[in-house]
Design a protein around this motif. Structure first.
Motif, PDB file in Angstrom:
ATOM      1  N   UNK A 152      49.674  47.556  40.917  1.00 19.12           N
ATOM      2  CA  UNK A 152      50.209  48.608  41.772  1.00 19.12           C
ATOM      3  C   UNK A 152      50.276  49.889  40.954  1.00 19.12           C
ATOM      4  N   UNK A 153      49.426  50.841  41.276  1.00 14.99           N
ATOM      5  CA  UNK A 153      49.396  52.096  40.538  1.00 14.99           C
ATOM      6  C   UNK A 153      48.011  52.410  40.031  1.00 14.99           C
ATOM      7  N   UNK A 154      47.544  53.613  40.294  1.00 10.08           N
ATOM      8  CA  UNK A 154      46.218  54.020  39.859  1.00 10.08           C
ATOM      9  C   UNK A 154      46.236  55.104  38.806  1.00 10.08           C
ATOM     10  N   UNK A 155      47.387  55.263  38.144  1.00 10.27           N
ATOM     11  CA  UNK A 155      47.498  56.255  37.083  1.00 10.27           C
ATOM     12  C   UNK A 155      47.109  55.686  35.733  1.00 10.27           C
ATOM     13  N   UNK A 156      47.574  56.341  34.682  1.00 10.99           N
ATOM     14  CA  UNK A 156      47.222  55.933  33.316  1.00 10.99           C
ATOM     15  C   UNK A 156      47.592  54.473  33.061  1.00 10.99           C
ATOM     16  N   UNK A 157      48.849  54.110  33.391  1.00 14.83           N
ATOM     17  CA  UNK A 157      49.303  52.735  33.143  1.00 14.83           C
ATOM     18  C   UNK A 157      48.532  51.745  33.995  1.00 14.83           C
ATOM     19  N   UNK A 158      48.251  52.113  35.247  1.00 14.79           N
ATOM     20  CA  UNK A 158      47.554  51.213  36.157  1.00 14.79           C
ATOM     21  C   UNK A 158      46.126  50.929  35.737  1.00 14.79           C
ATOM     22  N   UNK A 159      45.396  51.960  35.339  1.00 13.56           N
ATOM     23  CA  UNK A 159      44.005  51.741  34.933  1.00 13.56           C
ATOM     24  C   UNK A 159      43.928  50.933  33.642  1.00 13.56           C
ATOM     25  N   UNK A 160      44.861  51.173  32.718  1.00 17.07           N
ATOM     26  CA  UNK A 160      44.891  50.382  31.485  1.00 17.07           C
ATOM     27  C   UNK A 160      45.158  48.914  31.800  1.00 17.07           C
ATOM     28  N   UNK A 161      46.102  48.665  32.721  1.00 24.73           N
ATOM     29  CA  UNK A 161      46.441  47.297  33.097  1.00 24.73           C
ATOM     30  C   UNK A 161      45.268  46.608  33.781  1.00 24.73           C
ATOM     31  N   UNK A 162      44.592  47.322  34.674  1.00 26.93           N
ATOM     32  CA  UNK A 162      43.455  46.743  35.390  1.00 26.93           C
ATOM     33  C   UNK A 162      42.335  46.374  34.429  1.00 26.93           C
ATOM     34  N   UNK A 163      42.073  47.245  33.465  1.00 24.94           N
ATOM     35  CA  UNK A 163      41.029  46.979  32.477  1.00 24.94           C
ATOM     36  C   UNK A 163      41.368  45.729  31.672  1.00 24.94           C
ATOM     37  N   UNK A 164      42.616  45.612  31.272  1.00 23.46           N
ATOM     38  CA  UNK A 164      43.049  44.445  30.506  1.00 23.46           C
ATOM     39  C   UNK A 164      42.938  43.162  31.332  1.00 23.46           C
ATOM     40  N   UNK A 165      43.412  43.204  32.567  1.00 27.28           N
ATOM     41  CA  UNK A 165      43.427  42.016  33.418  1.00 27.28           C
ATOM     42  C   UNK A 165      42.036  41.577  33.851  1.00 27.28           C
ATOM     43  N   UNK A 166      41.074  42.487  33.842  1.00 26.79           N
ATOM     44  CA  UNK A 166      39.719  42.144  34.286  1.00 26.79           C
ATOM     45  C   UNK A 166      39.084  41.073  33.410  1.00 26.79           C
ATOM     46  N   UNK A 167      39.556  40.934  32.178  1.00 21.30           N
ATOM     47  CA  UNK A 167      39.033  39.910  31.270  1.00 21.30           C
ATOM     48  C   UNK A 167      39.778  38.584  31.404  1.00 21.30           C
ATOM     49  N   UNK A 168      40.814  38.560  32.222  1.00 22.87           N
ATOM     50  CA  UNK A 168      41.650  37.368  32.351  1.00 22.87           C
ATOM     51  C   UNK A 168      41.586  36.775  33.755  1.00 22.87           C
ATOM     52  N   UNK A 169      41.825  37.605  34.747  1.00 23.66           N
ATOM     53  CA  UNK A 169      41.896  37.140  36.132  1.00 23.66           C
ATOM     54  C   UNK A 169      40.506  37.021  36.753  1.00 23.66           C
TER      55      UNK A 169
END
Length: 310
Positions: A152-169
């Motif tokens: 939830x969130x498309x800002x700095x924190x959100x994009x960093x989280x999405x990038x990290x999770x893309x290798x896991x989920x």
């Protein structure tokens, strides 16, 4: 209270701004006490740091450890494990009170308390906290290996989280209320190119649901309510400054402490550095630099105060 009971400088906080301030103040020839409930701050929630000078690629927690090790190379007194709840001033002496009731006295204080994760405040958020709803993808992301999650969130924190999770989920949905991803362009490009990441633009999370554990969320997309089945949802909408610590400071509408270009607040001898203040962008390099500036200025102030006592 005798002069021996008054410390030179108290730094409140345990992350980069605080530790940088402590180092520079000690090197300037004054005594420093750091009071912090924990060390590391938001960097502990960062998977990889690639934009801090001198480190091309390092994990957030590892860099936080290096900051602490560096500070401990100097004679800094540490009071760790309790939050500071109030900062007062009696004549020219500051009184810094911890949550356990103990009060410390000093000639100067630097507030470097950073921020804490913002919450959405929607239905089901509290109910499913730590049961599928989280605020730190780096901390809890590995629990959702091979599953479908949402950021939830498309800002700095959100994009960093999405990038990290893309290798896991297996699948990552990013809900961007504004419809635009923000942050470092290199991270945005990676998120938009990842095949298992889907960006839901102009989407606002409205409710989390499930039985005992999270099973999904409902979101508003241009006035239409839609459903998204996920087992994990990470709320990554930035931080709220930990500024409610003293009546001696003035804050902005966003609750950041107002300071001038020298990190001074409106109270003589009281400074604020890092994400808690209203100056500059919220980046690690900025916080460290502001800590340096506050530490040097506080040291000069303390020397002037003590010379006036002699």
């Amino acid at each position: 209270m005798s002069e021996e009971d008054v410390r030179d400088l108290i730094v409140v906080g345990g992350a980069s701004a605080a530790q940088s301030a402590a180092i520079y103040a000690v090197r300037s020839g004054i005594d420093v006490t750091v009071i912090a409930d924990e060390y590391g701050g938001q960097i502990n929630n960062t998977d990889v740091v690639e934009n801090y000078l001198g480190f091309e690629h390092i994990s957030g927690p590892e860099l936080a450890d290096k900051f602490l090790e560096h500070m401990r190379e100097y004679d800094v007194e540490e009071e760790k494990g309790f939050k500071v709840t109030d900062i007062r001033k009696n004549d020219n002496i500051f009184e810094v009170e911890r949550e356990d009731g103990e009060v410390f006295h000093s000639y100067s204080v630097i507030i470097a308390t950073g921020g804490s994760r913002r919450k959405l405040g929607v239905s089901g958020e509290e109910e499913f906290a730590n049961k599928g709803v989280g605020y730190c993808a780096v901390c809890d992301g590995p629990l959702y290996k091979g599953e479908t999650v949402a950021v939830i969130g498309g800002g700095y924190a959100g994009t960093e989280a999405a990038d990290y999770l893309s290798d896991i989920a297996e699948k990552v949905y990013v809900l961007s209320r504004s419809g635009v991803l923000k942050g470092e362009q290199i991270t945005i490009d990676k998120v938009e190119e990842d095949e298992n990441v889907e960006v839901l633009r102009e989407a606002t999370a409205e409710e989390f649901y499930g039985d005992n554990l999270l099973e999904g969320l409902k979101y508003d997309h241009k006035g239409e309510m839609k459903d998204l089945e996920v087992t994990g949802a990470f709320i990554e909408i930035g931080t709220k400054p930990n500024s409610q610590i003293s009546d001696l400071v003035e804050t902005t509408e966003s609750e950041r402490i107002k300071v001038d270009e020298e990190m001074k607040t409106g109270t003589e001898g009281l400074y604020a550095a890092g994400d808690v203040n209203n100056v500059g962008v919220q980046q690690l390099a900025v916080s460290s630099g502001q800590g340096c500036q506050a530490g040097l200025n506080a040291a000069e102030y303390v020397k002037q105060e003590k010379s006036g006592l002699n």
